[in-house]
Design an enzyme around this catalytic site. Sequence first.
Site, PDB file in Angstrom:
ATOM      1  N   ASP A  83       0.824  -1.339  -0.032  1.00  0.00           N
ATOM      2  CA  ASP A  83      -0.012  -0.014  -0.051  1.00  0.00           C
ATOM      3  C   ASP A  83       0.884   1.062  -0.148  1.00  0.00           C
ATOM      4  O   ASP A  83       1.904   1.476   0.496  1.00  0.00           O
ATOM      5  CB  ASP A  83      -0.743  -0.001   1.170  1.00  0.00           C
ATOM      6  CG  ASP A  83      -1.974   0.993   1.192  1.00  0.00           C
ATOM      7  OD1 ASP A  83      -2.390   1.511   0.208  1.00  0.00           O
ATOM      8  OD2 ASP A  83      -2.222   1.619   2.310  1.00  0.00           O
ATOM      9  N   HIS A  84       0.561   2.149  -0.726  1.00  0.00           N
ATOM     10  CA  HIS A  84       1.161   3.463  -0.874  1.00  0.00           C
ATOM     11  C   HIS A  84       2.613   3.535  -0.897  1.00  0.00           C
ATOM     12  O   HIS A  84       3.211   4.071  -0.062  1.00  0.00           O
ATOM     13  CB  HIS A  84       0.614   4.308   0.495  1.00  0.00           C
ATOM     14  CG  HIS A  84      -0.740   4.914   0.131  1.00  0.00           C
ATOM     15  ND1 HIS A  84      -0.803   5.945  -0.696  1.00  0.00           N
ATOM     16  CD2 HIS A  84      -1.676   4.549   0.822  1.00  0.00           C
ATOM     17  CE1 HIS A  84      -2.232   6.404  -0.535  1.00  0.00           C
ATOM     18  NE2 HIS A  84      -2.883   5.395   0.255  1.00  0.00           N
ATOM     19  N   HIS A 205      -9.671   5.070  -0.581  1.00  0.00           N
ATOM     20  CA  HIS A 205      -8.709   5.245   0.664  1.00  0.00           C
ATOM     21  C   HIS A 205      -9.342   6.426   1.633  1.00  0.00           C
ATOM     22  O   HIS A 205     -10.372   6.963   1.198  1.00  0.00           O
ATOM     23  CB  HIS A 205      -7.665   5.947  -0.056  1.00  0.00           C
ATOM     24  CG  HIS A 205      -6.687   4.936  -0.618  1.00  0.00           C
ATOM     25  ND1 HIS A 205      -5.207   5.019  -0.612  1.00  0.00           N
ATOM     26  CD2 HIS A 205      -6.936   4.091  -1.348  1.00  0.00           C
ATOM     27  CE1 HIS A 205      -4.817   3.770  -1.397  1.00  0.00           C
ATOM     28  NE2 HIS A 205      -5.693   3.338  -1.960  1.00  0.00           N
ATOM     29  N   VAL A 228      -8.998   0.299   4.783  1.00  0.00           N
ATOM     30  CA  VAL A 228      -9.389   0.869   6.228  1.00  0.00           C
ATOM     31  C   VAL A 228      -7.922   0.551   7.168  1.00  0.00           C
ATOM     32  O   VAL A 228      -7.568  -0.539   6.981  1.00  0.00           O
ATOM     33  CB  VAL A 228     -10.719   0.214   7.013  1.00  0.00           C
ATOM     34  CG1 VAL A 228     -10.941   0.445   8.455  1.00  0.00           C
ATOM     35  CG2 VAL A 228     -11.953  -0.078   6.048  1.00  0.00           C
TER      36      VAL A 228
END
Length: 284
Positions: A83-84, A205, A228
């Site tokens: 993620d990210h 997001h 989440v």
Amino acid sequence: MPLTPTADIMADAVASRTGQGAFNVIHLETVEGLITGAELAGLPLILQISQNCANYHGGLEPLALACMSLARQSKVPIALHLDHAEDTGLAIQAVDLGFGSVMYDGAHLPYEENLETTAKVTEYAHSMGVYVEAELGKVGGKGGAHAPGVRTDPEEAADFVRRTGVDALAVAVGSSHAMTERNAALDLSLIRRLRDSLNVPLVLHGSSGVPDETISEAITAGMSKINVSTHLNGFFTRAVRDYLESHPTVVDSRKYLGAGRDALVPEVSRLLRLFAGTARSNET
């Protein structure tokens, strides 16, 4: 069961027109609580390790291997997602480690640079059969694509997806990261327009700040993947705090971390059932 490809889990969500939960890992106790909650719900889960989390642990590999091991012991399908990742090297490492998907986050970059870099990550990931998520929003400040007031333009999003070949797109529709109050208002009309403009699943997001009813409305409008983190971290932290207040002499960290882990289970189950129980609309 074997680690499940993210592409398979997302394909099922798209086919059923429901929402798929993707919850962030912080440490091993989080992984255990998240998977147990998914098993309680009897539903698949996407585990997410962020670049910030990898940095906290001094590298991606140790926690990733632990997640993979626990996923293989799970009674429900579990996928592993990066993620990210603003570091392209980290995204490549995740692909090489066997992640089912990676999110390259170039939303802070100028549009053409974001497009070019995302396309390169996508090309490598696809060569290894790995699903790719990207992010696009008109950047409106330090908070990036999910800062208050920032929105994704449907025409620009369609161009971005076409030129990068990504499999899913995180869009800015009114949510913000790290919200501790659930009062965000989403632009449902924009979600519908993005859904109609794109041929890939939409990702929400900053869902921790969005009320249940609004998340359900967003899924109906066209959202497929619901991320989440902060909301669940609150359940973990409150349980740890309560345990320490009730047991002031405790020194065994397993006691209070175990309480935090256990507190995740019912809320993980509830959220997954909420998302899966909301079907997307065919209406335009």
